[in-house]
Write a protein that holds these residues in place. Structure first.
Motif, PDB file in Angstrom:
ATOM      1  N   ARG A 121       1.236  -1.140  -0.144  1.00  0.00           N
ATOM      2  CA  ARG A 121       0.077   0.320   0.327  1.00  0.00           C
ATOM      3  C   ARG A 121       0.655   1.185   0.000  1.00  0.00           C
ATOM      4  O   ARG A 121       1.609   1.350   1.071  1.00  0.00           O
ATOM      5  N   ALA A 122       1.224   2.100  -1.039  1.00  0.00           N
ATOM      6  CA  ALA A 122       1.629   3.729  -1.194  1.00  0.00           C
ATOM      7  C   ALA A 122       0.984   4.025   0.470  1.00  0.00           C
ATOM      8  O   ALA A 122      -0.249   3.854   0.603  1.00  0.00           O
ATOM      9  N   VAL A 139      -6.440   2.539 -11.483  1.00  0.00           N
ATOM     10  CA  VAL A 139      -5.842   1.285 -12.042  1.00  0.00           C
ATOM     11  C   VAL A 139      -7.164  -0.297 -11.761  1.00  0.00           C
ATOM     12  O   VAL A 139      -6.987  -0.908 -12.421  1.00  0.00           O
ATOM     13  N   ALA A 140      -7.410  -0.182 -10.280  1.00  0.00           N
ATOM     14  CA  ALA A 140      -8.587  -1.164 -10.214  1.00  0.00           C
ATOM     15  C   ALA A 140      -9.568  -0.683 -11.082  1.00  0.00           C
ATOM     16  O   ALA A 140     -10.153  -1.674 -11.654  1.00  0.00           O
ATOM     17  N   LEU A 153      -5.297  -5.343   1.316  1.00  0.00           N
ATOM     18  CA  LEU A 153      -5.504  -5.045   0.025  1.00  0.00           C
ATOM     19  C   LEU A 153      -6.475  -5.113  -1.050  1.00  0.00           C
ATOM     20  O   LEU A 153      -6.863  -4.711  -1.712  1.00  0.00           O
ATOM     21  N   VAL A 154      -6.938  -6.629  -1.036  1.00  0.00           N
ATOM     22  CA  VAL A 154      -8.193  -7.215  -1.370  1.00  0.00           C
ATOM     23  C   VAL A 154      -9.130  -6.001  -1.227  1.00  0.00           C
ATOM     24  O   VAL A 154      -9.751  -5.538  -2.720  1.00  0.00           O
ATOM     25  N   ASP A 155      -9.652  -5.819  -0.111  1.00  0.00           N
ATOM     26  CA  ASP A 155     -10.428  -4.723   0.438  1.00  0.00           C
ATOM     27  C   ASP A 155     -10.891  -3.524  -0.495  1.00  0.00           C
ATOM     28  O   ASP A 155     -11.766  -2.758  -0.343  1.00  0.00           O
ATOM     29  N   ARG A 156      -9.149  -3.126  -0.600  1.00  0.00           N
ATOM     30  CA  ARG A 156      -9.274  -2.018  -0.429  1.00  0.00           C
ATOM     31  C   ARG A 156      -9.152  -1.839  -2.504  1.00  0.00           C
ATOM     32  O   ARG A 156      -9.656  -0.899  -2.806  1.00  0.00           O
ATOM     33  N   ALA A 162     -12.707  -2.567  -8.260  1.00  0.00           N
ATOM     34  CA  ALA A 162     -12.354  -3.180  -9.021  1.00  0.00           C
ATOM     35  C   ALA A 162     -13.489  -4.280  -9.231  1.00  0.00           C
ATOM     36  O   ALA A 162     -14.613  -4.417  -7.798  1.00  0.00           O
ATOM     37  N   ARG A 163     -13.476  -4.622 -10.169  1.00  0.00           N
ATOM     38  CA  ARG A 163     -14.468  -4.727 -10.770  1.00  0.00           C
ATOM     39  C   ARG A 163     -13.997  -6.940  -9.988  1.00  0.00           C
ATOM     40  O   ARG A 163     -15.470  -7.896  -9.570  1.00  0.00           O
TER      41      ARG A 163
END
Length: 378
Positions: A121-122, A139-140, A153-156, A162-163
């Protein structure tokens, strides 16, 4: 598990993939090398677009991939070079946010699936935090699939639109530890002597000297260890913008801490330590945590990001920013060899549950196949 596209039966041409790497962390570069090696072995054509220095350090051509030097900047020349490299790709896989943005720009107007792995995570504050959110959203939404190396990170990625976001824990190549040498005790003694910890406990932290690493809290905790006899030595390996600030504090407060800069022999130094410390505000699959558990070194870490998921009950977890809890956990462990031994055993068991490089490659390849197989009609 058969992968139709990768093994290219019936005269089909092999799957052509492009892996896009920014400057990236050591973890993402090592992952791309491991992935390239496994994909090539399974009949996939792999091109790695990465800065020249990443190829020098990780030798992508050495595992059978083609390397195309693409600078990490987002200038138009970099995107154009990427566009050319992706011209005949069946699928593009970008590692990290900035690499993913460049890949999305290079693929604009083309129907080539983009897979993005978020390795970490940035960190940003103020106006930069707003820009980072926009970048993450862009990006997502551009990715057919986002792979997060930890559940948070998946949740984020999902929260950024994200689709399809999935957990894809990245395998960490088990390091060669000094145990494989004839005389691990001699190596351990040599490392401790070099660091100045022959007759005192050695505590080890590793990572860039940046704000999110929590080294300010670690130095607060080190104040409490000054009352211990023998006095533990804390060694921090890494380089970064906070070096001067940290060094000044160490000197002004007389703290038992040494900054030793970047090192190539982290595995050996860590194996010589009594405890490994990870005080960060956030980590996904921390390389230090994995190296510590592999090397059977008890770990004290903050309960943040992907750390609890990674280490399970095989480490002492403390809240981020709590110097008292961190200091207490270290003192307790130094005074309790039996508990240290228990953590070492649990650590070895936990490390055995992590995905192998082979399992990581198989998961990624099944996603590639899913995205590139022709859809049945009807």
């Amino acid at each position: 598990m058969s992968h139709v596209s990768s093994h290219s039966p019936h005269g089909q041409s092999p799957l052509r993939t492009v892996q896009v790497l920014g400057g990236g962390s050591a973890g993402s570069s090592a992952h791309v090398r491991s992935l390239a090696s496994g994909l090539v072995a399974r009949g996939v054509r792999v091109t790695v677009c990465a800065p020249a220095e990443a190829d020098r350090a990780y030798g992508f051509a050495g595992v059978g991939a083609q390397h195309v030097p693409v600078p990490r900047s987002s200038d138009p020349a970099s995107v154009a070079a990427l566009r050319t490299a992706c011209a005949d790709a069946d699928l593009v896989h970008a590692h990290g946010l900035h690499a993913a943005l460049r890949a999305a720009l290079a693929l604009s107007g083309r129907r080539v699936p983009l897979v993005v792995t978020w390795h970490t995570r940035a960190h940003a504050e103020g106006a930069r935090a707003h820009l980072l959110r926009l970048l993450e959203r862009r990006v997502a939404k551009a990715a057919a699939v986002v792979l997060g190396t930890s559940s948070d990170l998946v949740d984020r990625a999902r929260s950024r639109g994200a689709r399809d976001a999935r957990l894809a824990a990245v395998a960490f190549p088990a390091p060669r530890t000094p145990v494989e040498h004839n005389d691990p005790d001699r190596l351990r003694h040599k490392a401790r002597a070099e660091l100045g910890a022959t007759d005192r406990p050695l505590l080890m932290a590793v990572g860039s000297l940046d704000g999110h690493r929590g080294y300010d809290v670690l130095l607060d905790a080190a104040r409490a260890w000054r009352r211990l006899d023998p006095l533990p030595l804390l060694v921090i390996a890494g380089e970064g913008p906070l070096r001067t600030v940290l060094q000044r504090r160490i000197e002004d407060e007389g703290l038992p801490v040494r900054l030793i800069g970047r090192r190539e022999d982290i595995t050996e130094l860590l194996a010589a330590a009594d405890l490994a410390l990870l005080p960060s505000s956030w980590e996904s699959r921390s390389v230090l945590a994995q190296e510590a558990l592999y090397a059977r070194v008890p770990l004290v870490a903050t309960a943040v990001g992907g750390i609890p998921e990674l280490v399970g009950d095989a480490a002492e977890l403390v809240p981020y920013g709590d110097a008292v809890a961190l200091a207490d956990a270290v003192v307790r462990l130094l005074e309790d060899p039996a508990h240290r031994e228990l953590l070492m055993e649990k650590g070895a068991r936990q490390a055995a549950t992590w995905p192998t490089e082979d399992e990581t490659v198989a998961q990624v390849l099944s996603i590639y196949d899913e995205l590139t197989q022709p859809r049945p009609l009807g």
